[in-house]
Design a protein around this motif. Structure first.
Motif, PDB file in Angstrom:
ATOM      1  N   ASN A 200     -10.215  -9.104   0.157  1.00 19.71           N
ATOM      2  CA  ASN A 200      -9.451  -9.008   1.347  1.00 19.71           C
ATOM      3  C   ASN A 200      -8.211 -10.095   1.197  1.00 19.71           C
TER       4      ASN A 200
ATOM      5  N   LEU B 241      -5.857  -8.418  -1.071  1.00 21.99           N
ATOM      6  CA  LEU B 241      -5.191  -7.256  -0.326  1.00 21.99           C
ATOM      7  C   LEU B 241      -4.024  -7.842   0.528  1.00 21.99           C
ATOM      8  N   ALA B 242      -4.198  -8.591   1.237  1.00 26.95           N
ATOM      9  CA  ALA B 242      -3.323  -8.926   2.156  1.00 26.95           C
ATOM     10  C   ALA B 242      -1.803  -9.535   1.461  1.00 26.95           C
ATOM     11  N   ARG B 243      -1.998  -9.892   0.253  1.00 32.46           N
ATOM     12  CA  ARG B 243      -0.776 -10.045  -0.191  1.00 32.46           C
ATOM     13  C   ARG B 243      -0.040  -9.179  -0.976  1.00 32.46           C
TER      14      ARG B 243
ATOM     15  N   PRO C 256       1.837  -5.244  -0.651  1.00 33.18           N
ATOM     16  CA  PRO C 256       2.798  -4.649   0.184  1.00 33.18           C
ATOM     17  C   PRO C 256       2.020  -3.409   0.717  1.00 33.18           C
ATOM     18  N   PRO C 257       2.273  -3.079   1.829  1.00 38.42           N
ATOM     19  CA  PRO C 257       1.597  -1.650   2.459  1.00 38.42           C
ATOM     20  C   PRO C 257       2.363  -0.466   1.726  1.00 38.42           C
ATOM     21  N   ARG C 258       1.506   0.444   1.773  1.00 38.07           N
ATOM     22  CA  ARG C 258       1.793   1.767   1.042  1.00 38.07           C
ATOM     23  C   ARG C 258       2.899   2.736   2.136  1.00 38.07           C
TER      24      ARG C 258
ATOM     25  N   THR D 233       3.497   3.814   7.248  1.00 39.71           N
ATOM     26  CA  THR D 233       2.824   2.885   6.304  1.00 39.71           C
ATOM     27  C   THR D 233       1.414   3.024   6.579  1.00 39.71           C
ATOM     28  N   GLN D 234       0.726   2.598   5.722  1.00 35.75           N
ATOM     29  CA  GLN D 234      -0.577   2.353   5.566  1.00 35.75           C
ATOM     30  C   GLN D 234      -1.108   0.980   4.787  1.00 35.75           C
ATOM     31  N   PRO D 235      -2.159   0.368   5.194  1.00 37.70           N
ATOM     32  CA  PRO D 235      -2.673  -0.910   4.239  1.00 37.70           C
ATOM     33  C   PRO D 235      -2.851  -0.456   3.043  1.00 37.70           C
ATOM     34  N   PRO D 236      -2.620  -1.423   1.991  1.00 43.30           N
ATOM     35  CA  PRO D 236      -2.650  -1.052   0.552  1.00 43.30           C
ATOM     36  C   PRO D 236      -4.215  -0.786   0.347  1.00 43.30           C
ATOM     37  N   LYS D 237      -4.437   0.052  -0.605  1.00 45.21           N
ATOM     38  CA  LYS D 237      -5.847   0.533  -1.043  1.00 45.21           C
ATOM     39  C   LYS D 237      -6.321  -0.425  -2.182  1.00 45.21           C
TER      40      LYS D 237
END
Length: 238
Positions: free
Chosen positions: A38, A41-43, A45-47, A80-84
């Motif tokens: 986690n 992932l916070a670092r 970029p979003p998709r 945009t979506q959070p990174p996978k």
């Protein structure tokens, strides 16, 4: 000596620890792995996902909802979506979890060794022998009194099932005599309570030429919590 109820309690404690410890350590590793994933992932970029043509949507109802959304937000070209989470991260976390559980099961001592570890940490009834003498004389006394000290070790036997449907196994271990050198003071702790008078007579017989004074008293010894105690390997170990 251990009582039957005490032996049953130790077997139950061992089986409980053997079952729960791999699960607890595996859960701890999984929790730490999730926190690391986690944080990384916070670092990232979003998709950015481009909006598709409405004809590519799977159903007429979805197409109608899509057209209404485009009418409300005509300038929207993407969302945009959070990174996978990368699959390699999931694979590494799974390997860490399985490895922790497997290593814990592999390193888990057998029942007799486990009892030695527990009693060495919590303490057990003993008879402590004290004598003041120079170091060289202390080593000579230990060697001379080895036959007597060998009789004060405590053999440990534990019988249990390794699996629920398997046959019972019997494992054996030894709680050793402990020795502590504190300058001119030599302390020897037996692995079980011994009659003080009988022990004193036996030690004086084997060390009659040494002309030393022995102090013997019963007390509880916890070698792993008291500084300086070392297992005594026996004759010719010095």
């Amino acid at each position: 000596m251990s009582t039957p109820s005490g032996e049953l309690a130790m077997v139950g404690l061992y089986l409980l620890v053997r079952t729960l410890l791999p699960v607890l350590l595996g859960g701890l590793v999984a929790m730490l792995g999730a926190r690391v994933i986690n944080a990384r992932l916070a670092r990232l970029p979003p998709r950015v996902i481009a909006l598709p043509d409405d004809s590519l949507l799977p159903s007429p109802a979805a197409q109608r909802r899509y057209r209404r959304m485009r009418r409300r937000r005509p300038r929207l070209q993407h969302f945009t979506q959070p990174p996978k989470v990368p699959r390699s991260w999931v694979l590494l976390a799974a390997i860490a979890f399985i490895g922790t559980v497997g290593l814990t099961v592999y390193l888990m001592p057998d029942g007799a060794r486990f009892q030695v570890l527990v009693e060495s940490t919590l303490g057990y009834p003993s008879t402590v022998i004290e004598v003041r003498a120079p170091m060289q004389q202390q080593l000579h006394l230990l060697d001379a009194c080895a036959p007597v000290l060998h009789h004060t070790v405590r053999p440990i036997t534990m019988r249990y099932r390794r699996t629920r449907t398997g046959n019972p196994v019997e494992v054996h271990g030894v709680l050793p005599v402990q020795v502590r050198h504190r300058g001119t003071l030599l302390q020897v702790a037996t692995a079980q309570p011994v009659d003080v008078a009988l022990l004193r007579d036996a030690l004086y017989k084997c060390s009659a030429s040494s002309n030393v004074t022995l102090t013997i008293q019963p007390r509880t010894v916890a070698p792993w919590r008291e500084w300086g105690w070392q297992p005594w390997p026996g004759r010719n170990s010095q």
